[in-house]
Write an enzyme that holds these catalytic residues in place. Sequence first.
Site, PDB file in Angstrom:
ATOM      1  N   ASP A 188       0.774  -1.215  -0.026  1.00  0.00           N
ATOM      2  CA  ASP A 188      -0.064   0.168   0.023  1.00  0.00           C
ATOM      3  C   ASP A 188       0.860   1.135   0.030  1.00  0.00           C
ATOM      4  O   ASP A 188       2.005   1.314  -0.608  1.00  0.00           O
ATOM      5  CB  ASP A 188      -0.913  -0.289   1.350  1.00  0.00           C
ATOM      6  CG  ASP A 188      -2.381   0.663   1.008  1.00  0.00           C
ATOM      7  OD1 ASP A 188      -2.066   1.990   0.837  1.00  0.00           O
ATOM      8  OD2 ASP A 188      -3.209   0.177   1.001  1.00  0.00           O
ATOM      9  N   HIS A 225      -3.504   6.078   3.887  1.00  0.00           N
ATOM     10  CA  HIS A 225      -4.392   4.778   3.248  1.00  0.00           C
ATOM     11  C   HIS A 225      -3.998   3.639   3.964  1.00  0.00           C
ATOM     12  O   HIS A 225      -4.702   2.750   4.306  1.00  0.00           O
ATOM     13  CB  HIS A 225      -4.288   4.777   1.780  1.00  0.00           C
ATOM     14  CG  HIS A 225      -5.149   3.745   1.239  1.00  0.00           C
ATOM     15  ND1 HIS A 225      -4.739   2.487   0.882  1.00  0.00           N
ATOM     16  CD2 HIS A 225      -6.336   4.174   0.456  1.00  0.00           C
ATOM     17  CE1 HIS A 225      -5.846   2.212   0.192  1.00  0.00           C
ATOM     18  NE2 HIS A 225      -7.020   2.939   0.076  1.00  0.00           N
ATOM     19  N   SER A 523     -11.266  -0.343  -1.161  1.00  0.00           N
ATOM     20  CA  SER A 523     -10.059  -0.262  -0.411  1.00  0.00           C
ATOM     21  C   SER A 523     -10.233  -0.508   1.168  1.00  0.00           C
ATOM     22  O   SER A 523      -9.232  -1.201   1.614  1.00  0.00           O
ATOM     23  CB  SER A 523      -9.086   0.973  -0.355  1.00  0.00           C
ATOM     24  OG  SER A 523      -8.607   1.077  -1.608  1.00  0.00           O
TER      25      SER A 523
END
Length: 804
Positions: A188, A225, A523
């Site tokens: 990621d 994220h 996600s």
Amino acid sequence: MKRNFSRVLFSILALVLIFSAFSYNPANATANESPRLQELDIAELFGEIETSSDRPTSVIVELEEESIVEANHKGKKQSKANLNKERGKVISELKKQVKTADVNREYDYVFSGFSVELPGNEIIKLLAVPGVKAVYPNVHYTADVISKEEISAEEFSPEMMKSAPFIGANEAWEAGFTGEGVTVAVIDTGVDYTHPDLAHAFGDYKGYDFVDDDNDPMEGPTQYHGTHVSGTVAANGAIKGVAPEANLLGYRVLGPNGGTTEDVVAGIELAVQDGADVMNLSLGNSLNNPDWATSIALDWAMAEGVVAVTSNGNAGPNNWTVGSPGTSREAISVGATQLPYNEYTVELAPSEGVEYPTAKVMGFPSDEELLALNGVEYEFVYVGLGAEADFEGKDLEGKIALISRGGFAFVDKAANAKAAGAVGAIIFNNVAGEHADVPGMAIPTIKTELADGQKLLAELEAGNNTVSFDIEFDKAVGETMADFSSRGPVTLSWMIKPDVSAPGVNIVSTFPNGTYAALQGTSMASPHVAGVAALLLEKNPGWATENVKAALMNTAVDVIDPGTGEAYAHNTQGAGSVRVMDALNTENLVVPGSYSFGKFVKEKGKQVEKQHFEIKNLSNERKTYNFDVEFDGNPEGVKVSTSKNLKVGAGKSQKVNLNVQVDTSKLEPGYYEATITVSDGSQIIEVPSILFVGEPDYPRVTGAFMEKANEDSYYVGAYLPGGAEVLAYDLYVFDEETGGIGAPIDTIGVFEDAPLPYHEFVWDGKVRTEGNTREELPNGDWVLAVYVEEAGVTEYKAYLVTKE
């Protein structure tokens, strides 16, 4: 209507490359002979990369020499030393042919090859180098979310983490399954491993940063994220992830502006070599194609025993919107659901005698915040499209923002309004009709159609700038699929995607610097499934990846569309929403967990396609299984034959053949969904299946881009799942007021026979004017429209691009 093009440009790669096979001697030739020609054997190029320019171009090279994992699974001997030698030969020959070729990353474990930058017009030399199997564009990946809302320490409560308990994770913890001893790799944007809820999951070795090329995968200063994803998997503090005692490894492959194939593949390789049991990739692009370097690496990672879980994408709700790596044949692709919620009606009352019949609740962060609007008179302020700049110089504190649809995402409009101090928003459509509901908006948001939006603007013009709301409870809605969740099928393999679904709307998890945030997107759904995979492997450490995938799919529950009362289509929800305890306790597995019988295109007579699946009896008793196959609507022209009363011994498995016979003359073209029901008398497993009659109706174009190449040129291109017989790029003015398409400017490129799934060319940034001269197009936002003709279908789609 077929377009007529006066200017057709042919790519060098669309032509047949022919070379003389020998020296021609006129003395040996007759009067009618001509030199014999032979096609040169070159590697396959995936997509069309601009080859007329000498600008540096990065590509991924796959070698004929098989990777360590692929060779081992085929019963062949393979070693790093041999691969290094064979790869070295190819690189050496390439550098002889292309002096400026610059090799970056090299791969040998789950993918055999390397990444290299070289002039675009010399890629043809790379294709001709012995040992090269295929060349792929080094495409861009992002870790997009639909919305982000940071939660202050004052507002935060552990009860906000509702999604893990909803799928049954807390019941698994009570049963003793927490993910202990299982390692999950998060590929990621990096991870804040110092977060108090995550620190427990990391040892001395924390992973790798492929963006900065160092051993510290700490998330970048503007990124978040990967930290959020990691918390959903394994947080264990103020909140608990699905597998709170799992170990984590972080691999930073995406920087602030995203990342590319070369780093994603490198992250997959290292995660497998570092001993990960599960990997999560909440990233993607819009390429709907299974044969991509990243997908190949994931397929072999699964073969090597690492459960690969990936997000399906945020480009829904239309079919065919799934993107790589969610298109992988073997990896587990995850769609996003919204947790059960309450639905409300609303009436607006700006002034007496004016009605707004199209007003509806669009989305809201919580029931409490929505209902707080009742009984209060608010000022409302028009802020155009709701961009950050539209709020400058306007007082929105404690007021309602009136916003026009267009330009960018609804959730961003609501977030900008909240940042400006607004307590609510009204978003009106910029065209006729109703726009979508968007759950989880940052502030309570009402939507209206265009006519009612114009009434509100007229009220403001007349000096009536107040509004009140009458909001009432309507009904409770169960778990639903998020509109943004990408849908399948996958082109070429025609597979159902996603495989399963999980909560992905308003997911509260860890955020950098010890804080928390609510995000939404596929996600956010993917790490729920990665966490469940960790729990399954803790209970069943010897399970193959196919068993983990089957357990997740076989025990998922149908998600019901509240609009129809029926289950969502297979290509919307996959096998359904995951349920932890059912997966942990299953006594049967059906492998694989979904099927595609492919295309039936025989015009006369009957076409038969065969499939087989495997029944695995995990119990300690002999079982008898029965099967039933039902196509939606029971269409005439489809017949299925399979086994009946199949007996499988305790702990044993058996293959089951399944034949489908289709008479296309009795069926309309399209795709047909079926459900294969497998029953042992107590447990029922439903296996999604599809088949296609005629050429599938996949979109001919799924995206377009414009990127700066150098001071005087730009890369322009499109994603073409099936290629294009005719392809054209048109530029239009972007109408900022409506967020729509303005006046036409020029056609900047016309091509024929563009291959799938990727096309690009170099544009000089100039357009033709009314005086038939060419002038530089000013920088700014424009509309790039792409016209495609392929397999008898024409399509014209428009995309907002920025020229810089």
